[in-house]
Write an enzyme that holds these catalytic residues in place. Structure first.
Site, PDB file in Angstrom:
ATOM      1  N   HIS A 259       0.917  -1.352   0.350  1.00  0.00           N
ATOM      2  CA  HIS A 259       0.104   0.508  -0.051  1.00  0.00           C
ATOM      3  C   HIS A 259       1.007   1.150  -0.203  1.00  0.00           C
ATOM      4  CE1 HIS A 259      -3.346   2.702   0.763  1.00  0.00           C
ATOM      5  NE2 HIS A 259      -2.597   3.089   1.435  1.00  0.00           N
TER       6      HIS A 259
ATOM      7  N   ASP B 125     -16.131   1.849   6.207  1.00  0.00           N
ATOM      8  CA  ASP B 125     -15.788   2.781   5.685  1.00  0.00           C
ATOM      9  C   ASP B 125     -15.381   3.872   4.979  1.00  0.00           C
ATOM     10  OD1 ASP B 125     -12.627   4.310   6.055  1.00  0.00           O
ATOM     11  OD2 ASP B 125     -12.345   3.208   3.727  1.00  0.00           O
TER      12      ASP B 125
ATOM     13  N   ARG C 177     -15.661  12.657   6.985  1.00  0.00           N
ATOM     14  CA  ARG C 177     -14.275  13.284   7.864  1.00  0.00           C
ATOM     15  C   ARG C 177     -14.371  14.138   6.471  1.00  0.00           C
ATOM     16  NH1 ARG C 177     -10.884   7.851   8.079  1.00  0.00           N
ATOM     17  NH2 ARG C 177      -9.457   9.696   7.496  1.00  0.00           N
TER      18      ARG C 177
ATOM     19  N   SER D 122      -8.795   3.017   7.960  1.00  0.00           N
ATOM     20  CA  SER D 122      -9.185   3.545   7.235  1.00  0.00           C
ATOM     21  C   SER D 122      -8.332   2.648   6.354  1.00  0.00           C
ATOM     22  CB  SER D 122      -9.024   4.950   6.461  1.00  0.00           C
ATOM     23  OG  SER D 122      -9.858   4.792   5.023  1.00  0.00           O
TER      24      SER D 122
ATOM     25  N   LYS E 130      -9.193  -2.190   5.148  1.00  0.00           N
ATOM     26  CA  LYS E 130      -9.371  -2.662   3.835  1.00  0.00           C
ATOM     27  C   LYS E 130      -8.142  -3.300   4.005  1.00  0.00           C
ATOM     28  CE  LYS E 130      -9.967   1.763   1.621  1.00  0.00           C
ATOM     29  NZ  LYS E 130      -9.912   2.824   2.778  1.00  0.00           N
TER      30      LYS E 130
END
Length: 433
Positions: A82, A161, A168, A183, A187
């Site tokens: 990520h 989320d 947010r 968040s 995932k």
């Protein structure tokens, strides 16, 4: 249980129990908790923070709010990567085929771009015919057959989320490390991989502007991953300028292919992609240490195995692999406009955010989620920080739609050109595990 009590506890600096967090996340997802109350709690978290235990509870409850991908029937240690994102960041396109070519199953869910940052899914979609939205059986088939799977996330993964992120976004509570951690990690845990390498961007072109901020986010995500039993490593990398020479979807695929073919091996983009791939091999059990992992990565590129894996994966997912050898099969721009240096000097800074916005305005990115991208437009970056440039030499080439105006003056303001030499910082700033 009342949301009032959760809001008050956190407002006063107290710690929420796992049961309280589960109550909130379930209510946020199914609508039984009012948006106003969720917004109030988000603001309290933004100010007061969360412990690792609270952050893990929030992460797991967000993960469990929707579907989870079970990859246990796919052999091997499944590894994911990520990145917190940046202009020109195309490392996934490079490292995925490398990791798969080295025998480690590489399972990734990616996102689309919005605003000045491009999305991995959009870049893949520049390959004609490529399926970028896979159902779970299709995702697992790709992983089994090619060793690599990448798909846009479906609406059934982490719906809580999506709901909380939308709140947010409109309540100025995005910049909270526990909320960012939950968040991202919810995932990733829902995606079913056993191990994760994090690329946390740091600098003027990143969400985390300072090393202190980037380190805090990396530490939070690593701690949550380890608390869940996941193999995890974080690299903090510099994002002060675009990563690589290409900004724009088809252009970024072309640059990725060139690196997989053995070109541009000394660039920050190549070195970063190779290092992240090596870290994935270590976590995936294919190498004992960094030297062995980097040697395997180099062999996968020089032997052509990684490029062949990219072709196999493209064909297996419906894409036209001929474009990987013949770039004229990609969408083409209507015109090319060079932006030339007004005087000689050295490049001290390149504003990646400004360039990302300019690329978006040309059609390479989205102002809103419903915008249709022009895959052929984008920007080629000819000079980087630390490079010398002569008057009249091109700094950028802008690939635009036919007849579109190209604001050359705005491109020039994205470059800090000075008369004295400039030093270039390292791409790797820190590692955490």
């Amino acid at each position: 249980m009342r949301m009032y009590d959760l809001i008050y506890t956190k407002k006063m600096g107290g710690e929420l129990t796992p049961e309280q967090i589960a109550f909130w996340v379930k209510g946020a997802a199914d609508g039984s908790v009012q948006d106003e109350q969720s917004a109030a709690l988000l603001m309290a978290i933004c100010w007061r923070g969360m412990s690792t235990e609270e952050t893990l509870a929030l992460t797991l409850n967000m993960r469990d709010s929707g579907d989870r991908v079970d990859l246990s029937d796919v052999p091997g240690i499944k590894v994911d990567k990520h990145s917190t994102g940046g202009v020109g960041d195309k490392t996934t396109l490079i490292l995925g085929p490398i990791v798969a070519a080295c025998g480690v199953p590489c399972a990734m869910f990616s996102g689309r771009g919005l605003g000045h940052t491009g999305g991995t899914v959009d870049k893949y979609e520049a390959i004609p015919g490529l399926q970028v939205v896979l159902d779970i059986p299709g995702f697992k088939r790709s992983l089994r057959e090619t060793g690599f799977a990448n798909s846009a996330q479906t609406g059934d993964i982490c719906p809580a989320d999506r709901k909380l992120y939308a709140l947010r976004d409109v309540t100025a509570t995005v910049e909270s490390i526990p909320l960012i951690t939950a968040s991202i990690m919810s995932k990733k845990l829902a995606g079913g991989s056993d191990a994760l390498v994090l690329d946390v961007k740091c600098g003027g072109g990143a969400f985390m502007k300072t090393l202190e901020e980037a380190r805090a986010l990396a530490r939070s995500m690593v701690d949550v991953g380890k608390a869940h039993g996941m193999r995890i490593k974080a690299c903090i990398t510099r994002m002060e300028e675009p990563l690589g020479w290409a900004i724009g979807n088809a252009l970024e695929v072309m640059e990725s292919v060139e690196i997989l073919q053995g070109q541009h091996g000394d660039t920050d983009l190549a070195q970063e992609s190779f290092r992240l791939a090596a870290e994935m091999l270590i976590l995936g059990g294919a190498a004992q240490d960094l030297d062995e992992a980097q040697a395997k990565v180099a062999q996968a590129v020089t032997s052509g195995a990684a490029m062949q894996k990219f072709r196999e994966w493209t064909v297996a997912n419906g894409g036209d692999a001929r474009c990987l050898d013949d770039f004229s099969r990609f969408a083409q721009p209507g015109q090319a406009v060079e932006v030339r240096a007004p005087q000689a000097g050295w490049i001290h800074a390149v504003d990646s955010r400004a360039l990302g916005i300019l690329a978006m305005e040309q059609g390479a990115g989205r102002r809103s989620k419903d915008d249709v991208l022009d895959m052929g437009v984008g920007i080629r970056v000819h000079r980087n920080v630390g490079d010398a440039v002569q008057a009249g030499e091109p700094i950028f080439t802008v690939y635009a739609k036919a007849g579109a105006g190209v604001p050359v003056d705005r491109f020039l303001t994205a470059v800090d050109l000075r008369s004295e030499p400039a030093e270039r910082g390292p791409w790797l700033l820190e590692e955490l595990s």
